[in-house]
Structures are given as C-alpha cells and as structure tokens.
Enzyme design. Structure first.
Site, mmCIF file in Angstrom:
data_model
loop_
_atom_site.group_PDB
_atom_site.id
_atom_site.type_symbol
_atom_site.label_atom_id
_atom_site.label_comp_id
_atom_site.label_asym_id
_atom_site.label_seq_id
_atom_site.Cartn_x
_atom_site.Cartn_y
_atom_site.Cartn_z
ATOM 1 N N LYS A 96 -9.805 1.041 -2.169
ATOM 2 C CA LYS A 96 -10.011 0.558 -0.785
ATOM 3 C C LYS A 96 -11.362 1.019 -0.235
ATOM 4 O O LYS A 96 -11.657 2.222 -0.228
ATOM 5 C CB LYS A 96 -8.881 1.097 0.089
ATOM 6 C CG LYS A 96 -8.845 0.579 1.515
ATOM 7 C CD LYS A 96 -7.688 1.246 2.262
ATOM 8 C CE LYS A 96 -7.426 0.683 3.636
ATOM 9 N NZ LYS A 96 -6.348 1.432 4.325
ATOM 10 N N GLU B 192 0.843 -1.190 0.000
ATOM 11 C CA GLU B 192 0.000 0.000 0.000
ATOM 12 C C GLU B 192 0.881 1.244 0.000
ATOM 13 O O GLU B 192 1.964 1.244 0.588
ATOM 14 C CB GLU B 192 -0.851 -0.014 1.281
ATOM 15 C CG GLU B 192 -1.848 1.116 1.399
ATOM 16 C CD GLU B 192 -2.645 1.039 2.697
ATOM 17 O OE1 GLU B 192 -2.096 0.599 3.722
ATOM 18 O OE2 GLU B 192 -3.828 1.427 2.675
ATOM 19 N N CYS C 192 -5.000 -3.571 2.831
ATOM 20 C CA CYS C 192 -4.657 -3.244 4.223
ATOM 21 C C CYS C 192 -5.811 -3.483 5.196
ATOM 22 O O CYS C 192 -6.177 -4.621 5.451
ATOM 23 C CB CYS C 192 -4.123 -1.810 4.288
ATOM 24 S SG CYS C 192 -3.217 -1.448 5.810
HETATM 25 O O1 LIG Z 1 -2.049 6.165 2.488
HETATM 26 C C1 LIG Z 1 -1.181 6.061 3.341
HETATM 27 O O2 LIG Z 1 -0.570 7.030 3.812
HETATM 28 C C2 LIG Z 1 -0.839 4.697 3.802
HETATM 29 N N1 LIG Z 1 -2.029 4.018 4.252
HETATM 30 C C3 LIG Z 1 -2.102 3.485 5.461
HETATM 31 O O3 LIG Z 1 -1.161 3.517 6.218
HETATM 32 C C4 LIG Z 1 -3.395 2.813 5.854
HETATM 33 C C5 LIG Z 1 -4.413 3.854 6.139
HETATM 34 S S1 LIG Z 1 -3.918 5.000 7.402
HETATM 35 N N2 LIG Z 1 -3.140 1.957 6.958
HETATM 36 C C6 LIG Z 1 -3.955 0.987 7.363
HETATM 37 O O4 LIG Z 1 -5.006 0.732 6.783
HETATM 38 C C7 LIG Z 1 -3.458 0.206 8.578
HETATM 39 C C8 LIG Z 1 -4.424 -0.854 9.057
HETATM 40 C C9 LIG Z 1 -3.983 -1.411 10.351
HETATM 41 O O5 LIG Z 1 -2.913 -1.156 10.867
HETATM 42 C C10 LIG Z 1 -4.893 -2.332 11.060
HETATM 43 O O6 LIG Z 1 -5.931 -2.748 10.509
HETATM 44 O O7 LIG Z 1 -4.589 -2.663 12.202
#
Ligand SMILES: O=C(O)CNC(=O)[C@H](CS)NC(=O)CCC(=O)C(=O)O
Length: 245
Positions: A122, A45, A165
């Site tokens: 997503k 991601e 993710c």
């Molecule tokens: O776009 C960006 O900057 C990168 N994207 C992310 O880091 C994403 C959204 S903040 N992270 C997750 O979905 C972590 C899920 C997770 O850690 C869980 O389900 O426990």
C-alpha cells in the site's frame, strides 16, 4: 457463441487481534467460495489481524522464503485445495526490520496452485484527522509506505490491478493500472464508519466507470476490538458503475 462466464466472490469479515481466530474464518471463506464455483475470492485488508497499534509489530510476519508465516501458508494451502485464486491483505514485517518496528500493508494474489503471483505494498497511508466528527488515525505510525505500483496480474477473471483501501481515493494509480491493461481492480479495505458511509460506494463506482474495469471492494466489517469498527458493505461493481453484488 456461448459466453464464457467465470465467477468471482467478494468477502467481508471481522478480523480480531488473534491471527489464529482469523485464519479459521478465512479458510472457511476460501472453501465456501470454491464450493460455490468461484475461481477468484477477494478477502479484505488486514485479514490476518486488526489490533491496537502497540500489538502490530508482534503480530506481523515476514513474507520471504524460509521465514515462517502461518497465515500466508494456510491461505496458500486452502487456495490449492479449493482450486481458487485468493486476493488477501496482510501485515508484512520488512526483511530489514527497522527499529520503529513498522510493517508493510501488503496485498497478495495467491494462485490456485498456492503460489504468490503478485505482491503490492500500500502506497497511500491513511493519516487523517476528521476532527470531532470522526476518528484520528495515523497509519504511518505502524506502517511503511510501499514505493511501487505492480503491473496487472493474470487471473481467471482477466488482468487484475492491485490497490488497497485508502489508495481508492487516489485516482492516478488506478488510471495507470488501466493503461497497463487492467480489466479488474481490487481494493481490499477496512474503511472507517464515518468515511465509509459518505464515500465507499461512490469511490468504487467512480473507479469502475472512469477506468472501464470491474471493481472488487472486499471489506472489514463490525467491531474488531473495543473502539475500532469498520464499515463493511463489500461489493462488486461492473464497468457501467452498477453494483452487481
Ligand atoms: O492495518 C490495519 O490495522 C487495517 N488497516 C486499516 O484499517 C487502514 C489503515 S488505518 N484503513 C484505511 O485505509 C481506511 C481508509 C478510509 O476509511 C477512507 O479512505 O476513508
């Protein structure tokens, strides 16, 4: 009869707030996976960048014909040159940019011909408050949720279902993908340290066993900028639930 074996590679990297820097790392990984004989490479991601929320609108790019997207164009060329399919996630500016400047968190499959053969946005955004023990993250501040699941796509390792993710926690979408023939599931990720240590491997193995699929968990790892870290532990799980890589 000889078994027909096809190799797949799973990657982890540390994307930083510079798209140019990350492109270099990604192209190197595509070449190395191709040289090692892999026919599909799974990148995590936000391979294009991980940056503070305030920089996201400036750094994200559209993915439509005629619009410039250096990161995606370079991945397409690298995939063609290395004769490999590449699964990768990027920040996508919507064609009708909304005033808030939010993007989509977009999961792509690029074929070995350099064509985008699948695009999934997503659906489940990571909006959590883990209290004093962990971070407070509100992905929906910067990201628009996708609205549609995408039918599994043909790849050299079989029919591949796309998730991203945090989607890993929502079993019903993977179940629908499996019902529609998915043999493999991909979860390009940037898991938080705290939740990753507790749940990453557990959830990947559960999705593999319940859906009888190979599961590919590519991962962001380490410190992206001060105050932002990812858990890593990229892995491939087989349908029995064993971690095979
Ligand atoms: O776009 C960006 O900057 C990168 N994207 C992310 O880091 C994403 C959204 S903040 N992270 C997750 O979905 C972590 C899920 C997770 O850690 C869980 O389900 O426990």
């Amino acid at each position: 009869m000889a078994t027909h074996r096809v190799l797949a590679a799973v990657a982890q990297l540390t994307s930083v707030p510079s798209v140019e820097t990350n492109i270099g790392v990604v192209v190197d990984l595509v070449r190395r996976a191709g040289a090692a004989g892999a026919k599909v490479l799974f990148l995590p991601e936000a391979s294009d960048f991980i940056a503070p929320a305030s920089s996201v609108p400036d750094l994200s790019r559209p993915i439509v014909d005629g619009e410039r997207n250096d990161f995606v164009d370079i991945v397409k060329t690298a995939a063609r040159e290395a004769d490999i399919y590449v699964n990768v996630c990027v920040h996508e500016t919507p064609s009708q940019a909304e005033s808030s400047g939010r993007c989509y968190n977009t999961n792509l499959v690029v074929s070995n011909m350099g064509d985008i053969v699948a695009l999934y946005r997503k659906m489940h955004l990571f909006d959590v408050d883990l209290g004093p023990s962990g971070p407070t993250i509100k992905e929906s501040n910067t990201t628009i949720p996708g609205t549609t699941l995408v039918a599994p796509v043909v790849t050299p390792i079989g029919l591949l279902g796309l998730q991203t993710c945090y989607d890993l926690r929502f079993t019903q979408e993977s179940n629908r993908l499996a019902k529609h023939g998915a043999q493999c599931l991909t979860y390009p990720s940037a898991f938080a340290l705290h939740t990753g240590a507790a749940h990453w491997e557990l959830l990947l193995r559960a999705r593999a066993v319940e859906n009888q699929c190979y599961v590919f968990g590519s991962a962001q790892i380490g410190e992206h900028f001060p105050g932002r870290q990812s858990y890593g532990h990229a892995m491939i799980v087989d349908p029995w639930g064993s971690v095979v890589a």
